[in-house]
Write a protein that holds these residues in place. Structure first.
Motif: not given
Length: 194
Positions: A115-122, A133-137
């Motif tokens: 997966i990719w990790l999204r960082i959101g505020v609010g 990305p959790s792993v670089v493909l």
């Protein structure tokens, strides 16, 4: 503080927070006006944990040498949320071992996609700061040379039994069904998952 990786967390200003998704560590800090994020890939899978405050100077020591990203986000929200997301491009999946599907047969197998990790505020609709990305493909091309598309490449075991699929924090399990309606056997070599 949340109990799950994906629960929203109320972040206090000038406190450093850390989360781990086995292959990726992320640190977040909020100043009165801005948000700061840095990440690092780890070679030995770490134990996953949700955002939690760092308590000692020793835990913060090497973070000072990393390259932080800074966001000026409007509003006074102190709520931060980590969200799972699929990669930003299609993934071409190749089984590690040849897989043949006899004519008239149908199979189901499972693929774990990092997966990719999204960082959101609010909240309730967070402003997205970044995706990591959790792993670089690796990159690959799918299709004809003039009409294909740039994708990521992933080798898989194409596990047929869901109970045997590893349940990892940094991967999403995707079911893939193949039905062979051709008059001959299907030699499955790769498939593009969008």
């Amino acid at each position: 503080m949340g109990n799950s990786l994906w629960d929203p967390v109320s972040v206090r200003p000038d406190i450093w927070y850390e989360a781990c998704l086995e292959t990726l560590k992320v640190w977040v800090r909020k100043s009165p006006q801005d948000w700061y994020v840095v990440h690092e890939r780890i070679s030995v899978d770490g134990r996953p944990h949700p955002l939690r405050p760092l308590r000692t100077e020793k835990e913060k020591q090497h973070l000072r040498d990393l390259t932080w990203q800074r966001w000026a986000v409007g509003g006074e929200s102190s709520e931060l949320q980590l969200l799972p997301a699929m990669p930003d491009r299609a993934v071409v999946v190749r089984p590690r071992y040849p897989l043949k599907v006899p004519r008239g047969n149908e199979i189901l197998f499972f693929v774990n996609i990092p997966i990719w990790l999204r960082i959101g505020v609010g909240s309730p609709k967070p402003d997205m700061l970044c995706e990591i990305p959790s792993v670089v493909l690796s990159n690959t091309w799918f299709g004809e040379p003039t009409s294909g598309e740039l994708c990521y490449s992933l080798r898989t075991q194409a596990i047929r039994d869901l109970d045997r699929v590893p349940n990892l924090a940094h991967e999403a399990t995707c079911p893939v069904g193949i039905q062979n309606q051709a008059p001959t056997e299907l030699d499955f070599q790769r498939i593009c998952i969008r």
